[in-house]
Design a protein around this motif. Sequence first.
Motif, short mmCIF file in Angstrom:
data_model
loop_
_atom_site.label_atom_id
_atom_site.label_comp_id
_atom_site.label_asym_id
_atom_site.label_seq_id
_atom_site.Cartn_x
_atom_site.Cartn_y
_atom_site.Cartn_z
N MET A 116 0.83 -1.21 0.00
CA MET A 116 0.00 0.00 0.00
C MET A 116 0.86 1.25 0.00
O MET A 116 1.78 1.39 0.80
CB MET A 116 -0.93 0.02 1.22
CG MET A 116 -2.13 -0.88 1.12
SD MET A 116 -3.05 -0.91 2.69
CE MET A 116 -3.50 0.83 2.86
N ASP A 117 0.54 2.16 -0.88
CA ASP A 117 1.19 3.47 -0.90
C ASP A 117 1.02 4.12 0.48
O ASP A 117 -0.06 4.10 1.05
CB ASP A 117 0.52 4.34 -1.97
CG ASP A 117 1.27 5.62 -2.24
OD1 ASP A 117 1.67 6.31 -1.28
OD2 ASP A 117 1.45 5.97 -3.43
N PRO A 118 2.09 4.70 1.03
CA PRO A 118 1.96 5.39 2.33
C PRO A 118 0.84 6.42 2.35
O PRO A 118 0.27 6.69 3.41
CB PRO A 118 3.33 6.05 2.50
CG PRO A 118 4.27 5.16 1.75
CD PRO A 118 3.48 4.68 0.56
N GLN A 119 0.50 6.98 1.19
CA GLN A 119 -0.61 7.93 1.13
C GLN A 119 -1.91 7.26 1.55
O GLN A 119 -2.74 7.86 2.25
CB GLN A 119 -0.77 8.50 -0.28
CG GLN A 119 0.39 9.36 -0.74
CD GLN A 119 0.18 9.88 -2.15
OE1 GLN A 119 -0.19 11.03 -2.37
NE2 GLN A 119 0.41 9.02 -3.14
N GLN A 120 -2.11 6.01 1.13
CA GLN A 120 -3.31 5.29 1.51
C GLN A 120 -3.34 5.01 3.01
O GLN A 120 -4.38 5.16 3.66
CB GLN A 120 -3.42 3.98 0.72
CG GLN A 120 -3.63 4.17 -0.77
CD GLN A 120 -3.96 2.86 -1.47
OE1 GLN A 120 -4.28 1.87 -0.84
NE2 GLN A 120 -3.89 2.86 -2.80
N ARG A 121 -2.21 4.61 3.54
CA ARG A 121 -2.14 4.32 4.98
C ARG A 121 -2.40 5.58 5.80
O ARG A 121 -3.19 5.56 6.76
CB ARG A 121 -0.76 3.76 5.33
CG ARG A 121 -0.34 2.52 4.55
CD ARG A 121 1.06 2.10 4.96
NE ARG A 121 1.80 1.48 3.88
CZ ARG A 121 3.11 1.42 3.81
NH1 ARG A 121 3.86 1.94 4.78
NH2 ARG A 121 3.72 0.83 2.80
N LEU A 122 -1.75 6.67 5.42
CA LEU A 122 -1.91 7.91 6.16
C LEU A 122 -3.35 8.41 6.12
O LEU A 122 -3.88 8.88 7.13
CB LEU A 122 -0.98 8.98 5.57
CG LEU A 122 0.51 8.86 5.91
CD1 LEU A 122 1.32 9.83 5.07
CD2 LEU A 122 0.74 9.15 7.39
N SER A 172 -0.89 -5.19 -5.76
CA SER A 172 -0.06 -4.13 -6.33
C SER A 172 -0.90 -3.00 -6.90
O SER A 172 -0.61 -1.82 -6.69
CB SER A 172 0.86 -4.69 -7.42
OG SER A 172 1.72 -5.69 -6.89
N ALA A 173 -1.96 -3.36 -7.63
CA ALA A 173 -2.81 -2.34 -8.24
C ALA A 173 -3.61 -1.58 -7.19
O ALA A 173 -3.62 -0.35 -7.17
CB ALA A 173 -3.75 -2.98 -9.26
N THR A 174 -4.27 -2.32 -6.29
CA THR A 174 -5.08 -1.65 -5.27
C THR A 174 -4.23 -0.84 -4.30
O THR A 174 -4.71 0.11 -3.69
CB THR A 174 -5.90 -2.69 -4.46
OG1 THR A 174 -5.00 -3.65 -3.88
CG2 THR A 174 -6.88 -3.41 -5.36
N GLY A 175 -2.96 -1.20 -4.19
CA GLY A 175 -2.08 -0.50 -3.25
C GLY A 175 -1.46 0.76 -3.80
O GLY A 175 -1.01 1.61 -3.03
N THR A 176 -1.45 0.91 -5.13
CA THR A 176 -0.74 2.05 -5.71
C THR A 176 -1.60 2.94 -6.60
O THR A 176 -1.16 4.02 -6.98
CB THR A 176 0.47 1.56 -6.54
OG1 THR A 176 0.03 0.64 -7.56
CG2 THR A 176 1.48 0.86 -5.65
#
Length: 222
Positions: A116-122, A172-176
Amino acid sequence: MKLQRNYPMDTRATQPSATATQAIAAQETAIHDIAIIGLACRFPGAETQRAFWQLLRNQATAIQEIPANRWDWRATYSDAKADKRKSNSKWGGFLDRIDRFDAAFFAISAPEATLMDPQQRLMLELAHNCLEDAAYDPDTLRGSNTGVYIGVCNYDYKELQEAHGARRNGHSATGTFNTLLPNRISYFFDFHGPSVPVDTACSSSLVALHQAVMALRQGECT
């Protein structure tokens, strides 16, 4: 949107009653009164809006030398004109504990969270913090027509994975993909309103805010 009615100057019988005037005023108030009731943020040197305000009040700076847990700036620091592989900058603003994320709290598996992109986590964390700041119990909003509008751009994490030859899979797709950023929030909190990512480069957040306000005024979400 401002409502306005024109009445003939010489026909008092057609003028609105006091009740009608109050109704019009109430309608205009309902259209225009939109309030910000909760805030959450993460900035270099400030993990909350209150800490950020103190940073500004104290006229402090959060710019620092690149921390060792990011990369060794000494290995790349040099005259960039003499060597294009080098950089003449060793300063920056950095978020603390960017690699810390309570995946289990958000019902996300460890392998998925890694991609997951850190943007999604944040944004998941900040969405929860924002509801807390507004004194809302997230469970009371489940199934509501709550909308999520987020300004988002760049694919840095995706590019880093590709540069390091990370093995791709279904996460990979859902995470980025930036399109999933507001969708994760809507899914986790069970919001049924619009879930919209906005990418207009530097104006993304401002345009997202404008679209959210318009959606509220038009009754598309709550």
